[in-house]
Design an enzyme around this catalytic site. Structure first.
Site, short mmCIF file in Angstrom:
data_model
loop_
_atom_site.label_atom_id
_atom_site.label_comp_id
_atom_site.label_asym_id
_atom_site.label_seq_id
_atom_site.Cartn_x
_atom_site.Cartn_y
_atom_site.Cartn_z
N GLY A 99 0.83 -1.20 0.00
CA GLY A 99 0.00 0.00 0.00
C GLY A 99 0.87 1.25 0.00
O GLY A 99 2.09 1.19 0.20
N GLY A 102 0.47 8.90 2.53
CA GLY A 102 0.90 10.26 2.28
C GLY A 102 2.41 10.45 2.38
O GLY A 102 2.95 11.41 1.83
N PHE A 103 3.11 9.51 3.05
CA PHE A 103 4.53 9.72 3.31
C PHE A 103 5.43 8.66 2.71
O PHE A 103 6.64 8.83 2.66
CB PHE A 103 4.78 9.77 4.82
CG PHE A 103 3.88 10.73 5.52
CD1 PHE A 103 3.92 12.08 5.24
CD2 PHE A 103 2.95 10.28 6.44
CE1 PHE A 103 3.07 12.97 5.86
CE2 PHE A 103 2.09 11.16 7.08
CZ PHE A 103 2.15 12.52 6.78
N GLY A 104 4.85 7.54 2.25
CA GLY A 104 5.70 6.51 1.69
C GLY A 104 4.92 5.30 1.22
O GLY A 104 3.71 5.20 1.42
N THR A 105 5.65 4.40 0.60
CA THR A 105 5.08 3.14 0.10
C THR A 105 5.56 2.01 0.99
O THR A 105 6.71 1.98 1.41
CB THR A 105 5.52 2.89 -1.36
OG1 THR A 105 5.16 4.02 -2.15
CG2 THR A 105 4.85 1.65 -1.91
N VAL A 106 4.67 1.05 1.27
CA VAL A 106 5.00 -0.07 2.14
C VAL A 106 5.11 -1.35 1.32
O VAL A 106 4.24 -1.63 0.48
CB VAL A 106 3.94 -0.25 3.25
CG1 VAL A 106 4.31 -1.42 4.16
CG2 VAL A 106 3.80 1.04 4.06
N ASP A 218 -3.44 10.84 13.51
CA ASP A 218 -3.89 10.34 12.21
C ASP A 218 -4.66 9.04 12.39
O ASP A 218 -4.42 8.05 11.69
CB ASP A 218 -2.69 10.14 11.28
CG ASP A 218 -3.10 10.13 9.80
OD1 ASP A 218 -4.22 10.58 9.49
OD2 ASP A 218 -2.30 9.68 8.97
#
Length: 419
Positions: A99, A102-106, A218
């Site tokens: 997935g 907003g801050f990165g891809t996992v 969040d």
């Protein structure tokens, strides 16, 4: 005599040669020893389980990268090499992607020791990614709770890329199961949803109780991971804040996800622990309705789920909000529980922060509802003005925004302002 001199010269020559040989041999030995030490140092540095204190690293960071709300980094965190994590994710292959946020891809990865992990790769274009990286490392390194995702380690802050390594949670997110790609499985029965609500509230209550207090900032269904037994792991602490001791609030530019952001925080730039309570109220509304927090395909007055939920609860149209698959209309016990949870969500979504319950009270109420021991407080006449005031406030302040365009720059100059 000549023979004696020749023998003497020969003996001296052998002494000189022996001395030179010993010197060269010693030099070679020292060189080999240095190479061995250097080799071992490099191997130790590359080893994935080596652990270093992040404090010295933080102190060497230019002040422009430091977040004034961050405490000193005092906790040991395992450091992984970029090469090992690149190998673990098959070169950050798209097929390993779990997935993107907003801050990165996992990415899903497998370490050399056999552990399956989730690797977050922070976006390079994110200007404050170092701050978010250090923030998440510090916060997760100090936390231990069964319903919070575990941080296994990270790369060095000076690595080629900023990577965070978490435990792998295999069953997707609550959002996936409510209104995402796993919704067709209909795995989230009402008892499972109650359990999710309780475990999430328990994790937040733990965050709010530690010193210094931690505000997640969040809270949303896509940040609530589920294991195979549908137990909760709250994740993503990139926006979280360590709350200063003895402070009533922190003045900071609003950050968070549309539909979940506390309207008071959005309007007044004041973050409190009740900001998480508001977001959790939206999560409760999602658990009741199976609807996303923001949906532009809904009618204008219902794009925002919080707005929709408040309207339907106030107008006694709860049946229009509840997911029909939950048995609200056919099962009296189910109807009672869902109604009580809806009333709790209503309290969490109050625009006046002082009217919202603490997350600890929310947790206690949820547990009592689940056990059948919850007794709703009777409404007395003294309560009526308060409810009227809440309605008036609701007309004067906006709901959690549907979009973040153009409203997120803060002109505040208070010492606790960030972003």
């Amino acid at each position: 005599m000549n023979k004696k001199n020749a023998a003497g010269k020969s003996h001296t020559k052998w002494k000189i040669l022996a001395g030179v040989g010993a010197g060269v041999g010693g030099f070679i030995a020292v060189g080999l020893l240095c190479l061995l030490i250097l080799y071992k140092h490099r191997k130790r540095k590359q080893h994935s389980t080596s652990s270093i204190l992040l404090g010295p690293t933080a102190s060497s960071e230019p002040s422009s990268y430091r977040d004034p709300e961050l405490g000193s980094l005092q906790y040991q965190t395992p450091i992984f090499s970029y090469e090992e994590l690149e190998e673990a994710t098959n070169g950050f292959s798209a097929s390993r992607e779990l997935g993107a946020g907003g801050f990165g891809t996992v990415y899903q990865g497998k370490l050399r020791d056999g552990r399956v992990v989730a690797v977050k790769r922070l976006y390079k274009h994110n200007w404050n990614r170092v701050e978010q990286f250090m923030n998440e490392v510090e916060i997760l390194s100090r936390l231990r709770h069964q319903n919070l995702v575990s941080l296994y380690g990270c790369t060095s802050r000076h690595s080629r890329e900023l990577l965070l390594v978490y435990e792998y949670v295999p069953n997707g997110t609550v959002a996936d199961h409510l209104h995402g790609p796993r919704a067709h499985n209909r795995a989230l029965t009402w008892p499972v949803r109650m359990s999710i609500a309780i475990e999430t509230a328990d994790a937040l209550a733990y965050l709010h109780a530690v010193e210094p207090q931690i505000i997640h900032r969040d809270v949303k269904t896509s940040n609530i991971l589920l294991d195979r037994g549908f137990h909760v792991k709250v994740a993503d602490f990139g926006l979280s804040r360590l709350f200063p001791l003895d402070a009533t609030h922190v003045s900071t530019a609003p950050q968070g996800s549309p539909g979940y952001v506390d309207p008071f925080y959005y309007e007044c730039y004041q973050l409190t622990d009740r900001s998480d309570v508001y977001s959790f109220g939206v999560v409760l509304a999602e658990l009741i309705s199976s609807k996303p927090a923001v949906d532009t395909n809904r009618t204008p007055g219902e794009i925002n789920l919080a707005n929709m939920a408040i309207s339907m609860i106030q107008n006694c149209h709860l049946e229009q909000l509840v997911d029909p698959s939950l048995g609200y209309q056919s099962d009296w016990e189910m109807k009672t529980m869902i109604t009580l949870v809806a009333e709790l969500a209503f309290r969490c979504l109050q625009l006046d922060t002082e009217m919202r319950p603490s997350i600890k009270e929310v947790l206690d109420v949820l547990r009592d509802i689940e056990s059948g021991e919850y007794k709703p407080k009777k409404v007395v006449e003294a309560d009526v003005p308060v409810r009227e005031e809440a309605t008036l406030l609701r007309n004067n302040l906006p709901f959690s925004p549907d979009s973040v365009t153009g409203r997120w720059e803060s002109s505040s100059t208070t010492p606790h302002t960030s972003e």
